[in-house]
Design an enzyme around this catalytic site. Structure first.
Site, PDB file in Angstrom:
ATOM      1  N   PRO A   1     -16.219 125.165  12.047  1.00 49.03           N
ATOM      2  CA  PRO A   1     -16.211 124.334  13.473  1.00 49.03           C
ATOM      3  C   PRO A   1     -17.174 123.358  13.435  1.00 49.03           C
ATOM      4  O   PRO A   1     -17.989 123.427  12.768  1.00 49.03           O
ATOM      5  CB  PRO A   1     -16.331 125.499  14.245  1.00 49.03           C
ATOM      6  CG  PRO A   1     -17.314 126.488  13.549  1.00 49.03           C
ATOM      7  CD  PRO A   1     -16.744 126.305  12.181  1.00 49.03           C
TER       8      PRO A   1
ATOM      9  N   CYS B   1     -20.322  94.228  26.913  1.00 43.82           N
ATOM     10  CA  CYS B   1     -19.505  93.204  27.363  1.00 43.82           C
ATOM     11  C   CYS B   1     -17.877  93.409  27.076  1.00 43.82           C
ATOM     12  O   CYS B   1     -17.450  92.640  26.268  1.00 43.82           O
ATOM     13  CB  CYS B   1     -20.035  91.897  26.917  1.00 43.82           C
ATOM     14  SG  CYS B   1     -19.710  90.461  27.671  1.00 43.82           S
ATOM     15  N   GLU B   2     -17.508  94.513  27.835  1.00 50.83           N
ATOM     16  CA  GLU B   2     -16.086  94.846  27.403  1.00 50.83           C
ATOM     17  C   GLU B   2     -15.302  95.856  28.450  1.00 50.83           C
ATOM     18  O   GLU B   2     -16.100  96.703  28.729  1.00 50.83           O
ATOM     19  CB  GLU B   2     -15.903  95.643  26.212  1.00 50.83           C
ATOM     20  CG  GLU B   2     -14.384  95.936  25.679  1.00 50.83           C
ATOM     21  CD  GLU B   2     -14.247  96.082  24.126  1.00 50.83           C
ATOM     22  OE1 GLU B   2     -15.058  95.482  23.380  1.00 50.83           O
ATOM     23  OE2 GLU B   2     -13.273  96.765  23.805  1.00 50.83           O
TER      24      GLU B   2
END
Ligand code: LLP
Length: 435
Positions: free
Chosen positions: A280, A351-352
């Protein structure tokens, strides 16, 4: 034991009010002041508890891609786990954290579908055990190491994950050796003097117990086809974590019982003992981790109220990548934490437009009820320990965050925040071309 019986630091979050004033006993304000923001904070005790909960398996092999800081690897090693690596970089991390290269069981296993030249060099030089996800890997290893013992990662023809992007089985997945080609690959291995001593299946990440249970039968049949040279079987990872309230928790005893029964049948068929591994990542570290950020701006866009943080998808990519949900809580900067709830959208500095923590798959913005915030408050994004820092980037030239490990109530800086100099390290402006 189910994971609901663990304490995950929930003592300090009044869930309805979504206020969190401390992490593993340390005030959020103190962490933010001392280490700055954004910072990943891990609670060592949670990781230790998760490893202990899997002690019924012969080997707990931590899939370090979930969170590969060497202090976390060292903690896993001290707690009795072994480690998986998927690159030369991850092997190097395991060695730095004190894992031996060679041993029985192998302390480090390289699991991948290819070797790049660095990983092949590293595996050959250190004699690292390899879990091959392609027949080409067997040839390439046999060119460098005489009569290697290898594990085969087999794609059983089906898979399941929390997202299409984390399903690693079936025809659409690039992972593993296709189950119908097993005999061909065994012949190819034999021809190169390689001994297939292990069989491994990992069908995906964020799966559920039903699908994971199907793996067990598939792996048993595959191991019988390989034959009695098999001494180790690995159940892979994929154990689910409850990100949302009310989601099912992992029933470890039930899962182990399935695997143990299959292992015992194989032992009977082979006439020797068979080691049972589990691999895991998320289950061991997800709930130990918190991303501490600061609220830097609050603004309204028509019907939407935005909290803008100094952390973005450069720090935690799971929401933008999979529409993944992470619980959040506010750590008010003042002494009076009583705040009414607001329906908000939480975004970052990038900036997106996709730089939103509250989004569903496909980029649909989702609202979250959070306490009324003021600029300067801290926001804690929870269950962020797995695939948080390890998937972060320098997008928009943002430095990678700091990482802190809390052990016995004491926070330790385990990774310094990157500096602006770190961001341009190795970059070179060529000398101007002479006229
Ligand atoms: N073993 C192998 C061969 C794997 O490829 C993985 C995960 C694991 C074990 C551990 O799986 P886990 O127990 O963590 O589910 N970035 C995604 C998860 C990608 C998993 C990649 N492989 C996410 O954030 O959900």
């Amino acid at each position: 034991m189910t994971s609901s019986s663990f304490s995950s630091g929930a003592e300090s979050v009044a869930s309805a009010s979504k206020i969190r004033t401390s992490i593993a006993g340390v005030p959020v304000a103190e962490l933010a002041q001392r280490f700055g923001t954004p910072t990943f904070v891990y609670d060592a005790a949670t990781i230790g508890e998760r490893i202990a909960s899997l002690a019924c398996f012969d080997v707990v092999r931590y899939a370090q891609k979930a969170c590969s800081n060497i202090a976390v690897l060292d903690l896993c090693r001290r707690s009795g786990a072994l480690v998986d690596a998927t690159s030369a970089g991850e092997i190097n991390r395991a060695l730095l954290a004190g894992f031996a290269a060679v041993g029985d069981p192998p302390p480090i296993v390289y699991t991948a579908d290819i070797f790049d030249s660095d990983s092949l060099d590293m595996v050959a030089a250190q004699r690292i055990h390899v879990n091959c996800g392609s027949a080409d890997m067997i040839d390439q290893l046999a060119d460098r190491v005489a009569a290697p013992h290898v594990t085969l990662r087999i794609n059983p023809g089906f898979g399941h994950g929390h997202s299409r992007k984390t399903n690693t089985g079936g025809e659409q997945s690039k992972h593993g050796i296709w189950h119908e080609e097993l005999e061909d690959v065994l012949a190819r291995a034999r021809a190169r003097g390689a001994v297939v001593s292990g069989v491994h299946v990992h069908i995906g990440s964020g799966s559920d117990i039903e699908h994971l249970g199907e793996v067990c039968g598939a792996l048993e049949r595959l191991a019988l086809r390989v034959g009695d040279q098999v001494t180790t079987v690995s159940a892979g990872g994929g154990l689910p974590v409850a990100y949302r309230r009310g989601e099912a928790s992992m029933d470890v005893p039930a899962y182990f019982a399935l695997w143990d029964a299959a292992r015992r049948r194989l032992e009977k068929a082979f006439g020797h003992s068979v080691r049972l591994e589990i691999e895991p990542g998320r289950y061991l570290v997800a709930e130990s981790g918190y991303l501490v950020a600061q609220v830097r701006a609050i603004k309204r866009m028509g019907a939407n109220l935005f909290y803008l943080l100094d952390a973005g998808f450069n720090n935690l990519a799971r929401p933008v990548m999979y529409g993944a949900y992470h619980p959040m809580a506010l750590a008010p900067a003042d002494e009076n934490p009583a705040r009414g709830l607001r329906e908000v959208v939480v975004g970052g500095p990038l900036c997106e437009s996709g730089d939103i923590f509250t989004q569903d798959e496909g980029g649909v913005v989702r609202h979250e009820f959070l306490p009324e915030a003021r600029v300067g408050d801290h926001l804690v994004i929870e269950i962020a320990g797995a695939y948080g820092f390890s998937m972060s980037s320098n997008y928009n030239s943002k430095p990678l965050a700091a990482e802190v490990l809390i052990r016995d109530g004491t926070p330790h800086l385990i990774r310094a925040r990157q500096s602006l100099a770190d961001l341009v390290r190795g970059e070179v402006i060529p000398a101007p071309v002479a006229d």
